[in-house]
Design a protein around this motif. Structure first.
Motif, PDB file in Angstrom:
ATOM      1  N   GLY A   1       0.781  -1.213   0.078  1.00  0.00           N
ATOM      2  CA  GLY A   1       0.092   0.101  -0.010  1.00  0.00           C
ATOM      3  C   GLY A   1       0.753   1.080  -0.022  1.00  0.00           C
ATOM      4  O   GLY A   1       0.318   2.393   0.299  1.00  0.00           O
ATOM      5  N   GLN A   2       1.918   1.136  -0.421  1.00  0.00           N
ATOM      6  CA  GLN A   2       3.093   2.348  -0.362  1.00  0.00           C
ATOM      7  C   GLN A   2       2.541   3.466  -1.440  1.00  0.00           C
ATOM      8  O   GLN A   2       2.516   4.571  -0.912  1.00  0.00           O
ATOM      9  N   ALA A   3       1.920   2.927  -2.428  1.00  0.00           N
ATOM     10  CA  ALA A   3       1.012   3.970  -3.308  1.00  0.00           C
ATOM     11  C   ALA A   3       0.011   4.666  -2.833  1.00  0.00           C
ATOM     12  O   ALA A   3      -0.006   5.890  -2.890  1.00  0.00           O
ATOM     13  N   ARG A   4      -0.833   4.233  -2.140  1.00  0.00           N
ATOM     14  CA  ARG A   4      -1.821   4.551  -1.440  1.00  0.00           C
ATOM     15  C   ARG A   4      -1.219   5.624  -0.339  1.00  0.00           C
ATOM     16  O   ARG A   4      -1.692   6.785  -0.342  1.00  0.00           O
ATOM     17  N   VAL A   5      -0.534   5.095   0.439  1.00  0.00           N
ATOM     18  CA  VAL A   5      -0.132   6.120   1.542  1.00  0.00           C
ATOM     19  C   VAL A   5       0.589   7.462   1.018  1.00  0.00           C
ATOM     20  O   VAL A   5       0.569   8.435   1.649  1.00  0.00           O
ATOM     21  N   GLY A   6       1.569   7.036   0.002  1.00  0.00           N
ATOM     22  CA  GLY A   6       2.279   8.054  -0.757  1.00  0.00           C
ATOM     23  C   GLY A   6       1.319   9.183  -1.091  1.00  0.00           C
ATOM     24  O   GLY A   6       1.371  10.277  -1.076  1.00  0.00           O
ATOM     25  N   ARG A   7       0.198   8.654  -1.897  1.00  0.00           N
ATOM     26  CA  ARG A   7      -0.659   9.699  -2.517  1.00  0.00           C
ATOM     27  C   ARG A   7      -1.540  10.300  -1.458  1.00  0.00           C
ATOM     28  O   ARG A   7      -1.697  11.819  -1.621  1.00  0.00           O
ATOM     29  N   ALA A   8      -1.923   9.689  -0.337  1.00  0.00           N
ATOM     30  CA  ALA A   8      -2.706  10.362   0.907  1.00  0.00           C
ATOM     31  C   ALA A   8      -1.714  11.364   1.457  1.00  0.00           C
ATOM     32  O   ALA A   8      -2.093  12.556   2.022  1.00  0.00           O
ATOM     33  N   GLU A   9      -0.354  10.952   1.717  1.00  0.00           N
ATOM     34  CA  GLU A   9       0.331  12.180   2.298  1.00  0.00           C
ATOM     35  C   GLU A   9       0.844  13.272   1.306  1.00  0.00           C
ATOM     36  O   GLU A   9       0.936  14.384   1.826  1.00  0.00           O
ATOM     37  N   SER A  10       0.787  13.076  -0.087  1.00  0.00           N
ATOM     38  CA  SER A  10       0.862  14.139  -1.060  1.00  0.00           C
ATOM     39  C   SER A  10      -0.313  14.895  -0.812  1.00  0.00           C
ATOM     40  O   SER A  10      -0.230  16.252  -0.882  1.00  0.00           O
ATOM     41  N   GLU A  11      -1.307  14.513  -0.932  1.00  0.00           N
ATOM     42  CA  GLU A  11      -2.706  15.249  -0.783  1.00  0.00           C
ATOM     43  C   GLU A  11      -2.734  16.046   0.513  1.00  0.00           C
ATOM     44  O   GLU A  11      -3.338  17.105   0.515  1.00  0.00           O
ATOM     45  N   LEU A  12      -2.152  15.367   1.757  1.00  0.00           N
ATOM     46  CA  LEU A  12      -2.263  16.182   3.137  1.00  0.00           C
ATOM     47  C   LEU A  12      -1.159  17.287   2.673  1.00  0.00           C
ATOM     48  O   LEU A  12      -1.449  18.399   3.474  1.00  0.00           O
ATOM     49  N   ARG A  13      -0.077  17.190   2.029  1.00  0.00           N
ATOM     50  CA  ARG A  13       0.951  18.019   2.050  1.00  0.00           C
ATOM     51  C   ARG A  13       0.222  19.388   1.348  1.00  0.00           C
ATOM     52  O   ARG A  13       0.415  20.451   1.648  1.00  0.00           O
ATOM     53  N   GLN A  14      -0.401  18.839   0.111  1.00  0.00           N
ATOM     54  CA  GLN A  14      -1.119  20.026  -0.794  1.00  0.00           C
ATOM     55  C   GLN A  14      -2.251  20.832   0.120  1.00  0.00           C
ATOM     56  O   GLN A  14      -2.171  21.899   0.249  1.00  0.00           O
ATOM     57  N   ALA A  15      -2.856  20.156   0.886  1.00  0.00           N
ATOM     58  CA  ALA A  15      -3.911  20.540   1.869  1.00  0.00           C
ATOM     59  C   ALA A  15      -3.281  21.678   2.793  1.00  0.00           C
ATOM     60  O   ALA A  15      -3.939  22.828   2.925  1.00  0.00           O
ATOM     61  N   ILE A  16      -2.158  21.234   3.304  1.00  0.00           N
ATOM     62  CA  ILE A  16      -1.635  22.170   4.400  1.00  0.00           C
ATOM     63  C   ILE A  16      -1.117  23.363   3.641  1.00  0.00           C
ATOM     64  O   ILE A  16      -0.946  24.614   4.259  1.00  0.00           O
ATOM     65  N   ALA A  17      -0.194  23.015   2.615  1.00  0.00           N
ATOM     66  CA  ALA A  17       0.095  24.392   1.721  1.00  0.00           C
ATOM     67  C   ALA A  17      -1.099  25.331   1.278  1.00  0.00           C
ATOM     68  O   ALA A  17      -0.597  26.431   1.341  1.00  0.00           O
ATOM     69  N   ARG A  18      -2.229  24.642   1.086  1.00  0.00           N
ATOM     70  CA  ARG A  18      -3.315  25.693   0.424  1.00  0.00           C
ATOM     71  C   ARG A  18      -3.794  26.414   1.826  1.00  0.00           C
ATOM     72  O   ARG A  18      -3.998  27.602   1.589  1.00  0.00           O
ATOM     73  N   GLN A  19      -3.791  25.614   2.788  1.00  0.00           N
ATOM     74  CA  GLN A  19      -4.326  26.404   4.218  1.00  0.00           C
ATOM     75  C   GLN A  19      -3.214  27.425   4.702  1.00  0.00           C
ATOM     76  O   GLN A  19      -3.588  28.590   4.834  1.00  0.00           O
ATOM     77  N   HIS A  20      -1.908  27.146   4.466  1.00  0.00           N
ATOM     78  CA  HIS A  20      -0.968  28.225   4.663  1.00  0.00           C
ATOM     79  C   HIS A  20      -1.036  29.249   3.623  1.00  0.00           C
ATOM     80  O   HIS A  20      -1.017  30.561   4.218  1.00  0.00           O
TER      81      HIS A  20
END
Length: 146
Positions: free
Chosen positions: A34-53
């Motif tokens: 599941g590394q691909a799913r985890v990586g995608r989820a982490e990437s989406e989280l980083r994008q959401a944090i960047a948008r919030q910032h």
């Protein structure tokens, strides 16, 4: 260890009779953890944090800018109210005294009065700018200012 199961049934004609086969398939992820799913989820989280910032920075900038506009408009309206309008009124009074003493003509008196009226209009414009800046700042802050 995750298990993904599938169940299937196949049927058909074979030598004039019906035949069917059932099957069960299991996928055991030995190499896919599941590394691909985890990586995608982490990437989406980083994008959401960047948008919030970015949104936070934009909001702070808008509030800071709005406060600067409000302060400038307030200072301008106070300047007109406390200094320019009384000065123009005094100039009209003094010009009226000079007119009574026949030191200036009627056009001099009219010019002084016209300058007073123009200063009054500029004061009204300054007040309008103040209230517009205040409304914009209240919108940016999300609450009424005291």
């Amino acid at each position: 260890l995750l298990v993904d199961g599938t169940l299937g049934v196949e049927g058909g004609w074979e030598d004039g009779r019906v035949s069917s086969t059932t099957g069960l398939g299991l996928t055991v992820p030995l190499f896919d953890r599941g590394q691909a799913r985890v990586g995608r989820a982490e990437s989406e989280l980083r994008q959401a944090i960047a948008r919030q910032h970015a949104l936070t920075v934009a909001m702070r900038t808008e509030v800071r800018s709005g406060y600067g506009l409000l302060a400038a408009a307030r200072d301008r309206s106070i300047l007109y109210r406390d200094s320019i309008l009384p000065l123009r009124r005094r100039m009209v009074d003094e010009t009226g005294l000079q007119y009574n003493a026949m030191a200036v003509g009627v056009f001099g008196l009219l010019q002084a009065r016209q300058a007073e009226i123009a200063a009054g209009q500029e004061y009204v414009d300054a007040l309008r700018d103040y209230w517009i800046a205040r409304a914009e700042l209240e919108r940016a802050v999300g609450t009424r200012l005291r």
